[in-house]
Design an enzyme around this catalytic site. Sequence first.
Site, PDB file in Angstrom:
ATOM      1  N   GLY A  31       0.822  -1.211   0.000  1.00 47.72           N
ATOM      2  CA  GLY A  31       0.000   0.000   0.000  1.00 47.72           C
ATOM      3  C   GLY A  31       0.851   1.253   0.000  1.00 47.72           C
ATOM      4  O   GLY A  31       2.031   1.225  -0.349  1.00 47.72           O
ATOM      5  N   HIS A  34       2.324   4.856  -4.826  1.00 46.18           N
ATOM      6  CA  HIS A  34       2.840   6.040  -5.498  1.00 46.18           C
ATOM      7  C   HIS A  34       3.051   5.696  -6.968  1.00 46.18           C
ATOM      8  O   HIS A  34       2.723   4.571  -7.405  1.00 46.18           O
ATOM      9  CB  HIS A  34       4.145   6.523  -4.835  1.00 46.18           C
ATOM     10  CG  HIS A  34       5.154   5.425  -4.618  1.00 46.18           C
ATOM     11  ND1 HIS A  34       5.729   4.731  -5.657  1.00 46.18           N
ATOM     12  CD2 HIS A  34       5.672   4.893  -3.488  1.00 46.18           C
ATOM     13  CE1 HIS A  34       6.572   3.834  -5.186  1.00 46.18           C
ATOM     14  NE2 HIS A  34       6.551   3.901  -3.866  1.00 46.18           N
ATOM     15  N   HIS A  37       4.454   2.281  -7.913  1.00 44.21           N
ATOM     16  CA  HIS A  37       3.518   1.144  -7.909  1.00 44.21           C
ATOM     17  C   HIS A  37       2.629   1.178  -9.154  1.00 44.21           C
ATOM     18  O   HIS A  37       2.315   0.135  -9.738  1.00 44.21           O
ATOM     19  CB  HIS A  37       2.607   1.199  -6.679  1.00 44.21           C
ATOM     20  CG  HIS A  37       3.330   1.026  -5.370  1.00 44.21           C
ATOM     21  ND1 HIS A  37       3.497   2.058  -4.469  1.00 44.21           N
ATOM     22  CD2 HIS A  37       3.924  -0.066  -4.826  1.00 44.21           C
ATOM     23  CE1 HIS A  37       4.154   1.603  -3.418  1.00 44.21           C
ATOM     24  NE2 HIS A  37       4.431   0.334  -3.602  1.00 44.21           N
ATOM     25  N   GLN A  61       7.786  -9.307   7.774  1.00 44.24           N
ATOM     26  CA  GLN A  61       9.025  -8.860   7.133  1.00 44.24           C
ATOM     27  C   GLN A  61       9.640  -7.657   7.837  1.00 44.24           C
ATOM     28  O   GLN A  61      10.622  -7.098   7.375  1.00 44.24           O
ATOM     29  CB  GLN A  61       8.814  -8.586   5.645  1.00 44.24           C
ATOM     30  CG  GLN A  61       7.935  -7.395   5.310  1.00 44.24           C
ATOM     31  CD  GLN A  61       7.639  -7.337   3.817  1.00 44.24           C
ATOM     32  OE1 GLN A  61       6.824  -8.099   3.309  1.00 44.24           O
ATOM     33  NE2 GLN A  61       8.304  -6.432   3.108  1.00 44.24           N
ATOM     34  N   GLU A 148      12.345  -3.050  -9.567  1.00 49.71           N
ATOM     35  CA  GLU A 148      13.793  -3.300  -9.537  1.00 49.71           C
ATOM     36  C   GLU A 148      14.508  -2.482  -8.465  1.00 49.71           C
ATOM     37  O   GLU A 148      15.685  -2.692  -8.223  1.00 49.71           O
ATOM     38  CB  GLU A 148      14.400  -3.023 -10.920  1.00 49.71           C
ATOM     39  CG  GLU A 148      14.024  -4.101 -11.921  1.00 49.71           C
ATOM     40  CD  GLU A 148      14.500  -3.826 -13.332  1.00 49.71           C
ATOM     41  OE1 GLU A 148      15.033  -2.723 -13.600  1.00 49.71           O
ATOM     42  OE2 GLU A 148      14.312  -4.727 -14.189  1.00 49.71           O
ATOM     43  N   LYS A 149      13.799  -1.529  -7.828  1.00 49.40           N
ATOM     44  CA  LYS A 149      14.449  -0.810  -6.728  1.00 49.40           C
ATOM     45  C   LYS A 149      14.849  -1.794  -5.641  1.00 49.40           C
ATOM     46  O   LYS A 149      15.914  -1.704  -5.064  1.00 49.40           O
ATOM     47  CB  LYS A 149      13.531   0.272  -6.148  1.00 49.40           C
ATOM     48  CG  LYS A 149      14.220   1.047  -5.024  1.00 49.40           C
ATOM     49  CD  LYS A 149      13.429   2.236  -4.599  1.00 49.40           C
ATOM     50  CE  LYS A 149      12.262   1.877  -3.744  1.00 49.40           C
ATOM     51  NZ  LYS A 149      12.650   1.393  -2.389  1.00 49.40           N
ATOM     52  N   GLN A 153      15.295  -8.286  -3.407  1.00 53.36           N
ATOM     53  CA  GLN A 153      13.983  -8.935  -3.258  1.00 53.36           C
ATOM     54  C   GLN A 153      13.566  -9.612  -4.559  1.00 53.36           C
ATOM     55  O   GLN A 153      13.087 -10.744  -4.568  1.00 53.36           O
ATOM     56  CB  GLN A 153      12.945  -7.889  -2.839  1.00 53.36           C
ATOM     57  CG  GLN A 153      11.506  -8.385  -2.917  1.00 53.36           C
ATOM     58  CD  GLN A 153      10.522  -7.395  -2.351  1.00 53.36           C
ATOM     59  OE1 GLN A 153      10.367  -7.303  -1.144  1.00 53.36           O
ATOM     60  NE2 GLN A 153       9.831  -6.639  -3.196  1.00 53.36           N
ATOM     61  N   SER A 186       7.643   4.505  -0.559  1.00 51.50           N
ATOM     62  CA  SER A 186       6.622   4.923   0.410  1.00 51.50           C
ATOM     63  C   SER A 186       7.278   5.564   1.627  1.00 51.50           C
ATOM     64  O   SER A 186       6.637   6.288   2.383  1.00 51.50           O
ATOM     65  CB  SER A 186       5.804   3.707   0.872  1.00 51.50           C
ATOM     66  OG  SER A 186       5.300   3.027  -0.246  1.00 51.50           O
TER      67      SER A 186
HETATM   68  O1  PAF Z   1       7.983  -4.875  -1.970  1.00 50.47           O
HETATM   69  C1  PAF Z   1       7.029  -4.893  -1.175  1.00 50.47           C
HETATM   70  O2  PAF Z   1       6.223  -3.951  -1.111  1.00 50.47           O
HETATM   71  C2  PAF Z   1       6.868  -6.085  -0.246  1.00 50.47           C
HETATM   72  O3  PAF Z   1       8.097  -6.571   0.169  1.00 50.47           O
HETATM   73  C3  PAF Z   1       6.007  -7.194  -0.862  1.00 50.47           C
HETATM   74  C4  PAF Z   1       6.675  -7.819  -2.069  1.00 50.47           C
HETATM   75  C5  PAF Z   1       4.651  -6.647  -1.244  1.00 50.47           C
HETATM   76  C6  PAF Z   1       5.804  -8.306   0.171  1.00 50.47           C
HETATM   77  O4  PAF Z   1       5.145  -7.846   1.300  1.00 50.47           O
END
Ligand code: PAF
Length: 299
Positions: A31, A34, A37, A61, A148-149, A153, A186
């Site tokens: 959420g 911006h 997203h 996380q 890719e930022k 991940q 965010s």
């Molecule tokens: O990148 C994110 O916003 C989070 O790490 C994700 C992939 C939605 C998992 O909660």
Amino acid sequence: MQVVEETRRLQERADQVRAAGRRIALVPTMGALHAGHLALVDAARAKADEVWVTIFVNPTQFGPNEDLERYPRPREADLAACRGRGVDLVFAPREPGFYAPGHQTWVQVSDLTRPLCGQGRPGHFRGVTTVVTKLFLAAKPHVAVFGEKDFQQLAVLRRMARDLNFDVEVVGAPIVREDDGVALSSRNRHLAPEARSQARVLVGSLDVAERAVREGVFRGSEILARVRAELARAPLACVEYAELCDPDSLETCPEALSGPALLALAVDFPSADGGEGARVRLIDNRVLYPHPHRQEPPR
Ligand code: PAF
């Protein structure tokens, strides 16, 4: 646009959409949406018939001293942004309902999660891979798009999808930047005003490294020395890491760079709400091509 809050309901909807032969592209988010997203939404649209966004601030996380409580949750604004961008469905489970009480099952990628952000955020990637697994099982997407930022991940999620045979194509979308070059996040809204103006130093350091490579500097230590000197120009910046690593394995690059090298940065700044320890952690990265014959980074 449909808004779904229950996992079972989402699975039923996914089955219906798949039975109709339509492809689903998923954009998992926490959420506080911006333009970055919304660019993921656009990338997803190009890949499937339906774009689904998930909005869930995933508690697993966040470390004990991280910003879970103050992470922004502008639910109505997020739903409006999705509606405005033509999203077909939003999955926004009420917290903490997405995890069953007594949850004790985890998904973990080993080597790729150790360097970079894995050093300072133990358990972070275990939370990400677990929640993304749950989202994949709930939404049953054909494609999932990530920015890719968060380069590490993305690498970790690609490896997870491959290792666990998820029938999901994991797609990366380019970093979106503000006018001054700062990568959209965010968390930017939490920066103290002076810190916000100094945050430009991250992209400035990436530029310095790229320029060095263009000038023929291929020694990792020399490039990193220039990067650190640039970062030092921002007195509010506290550098967590500035590293050159292989974009695929994330292992530290050899001193003499001979192929694509990921320059990854994590830097924290004072937050607007002040207080000792109230810091905002920003990350940024760029793949450098130290070889005269440019190659695309491995995907
Ligand atoms: O990148 C994110 O916003 C989070 O790490 C994700 C992939 C939605 C998992 O909660």
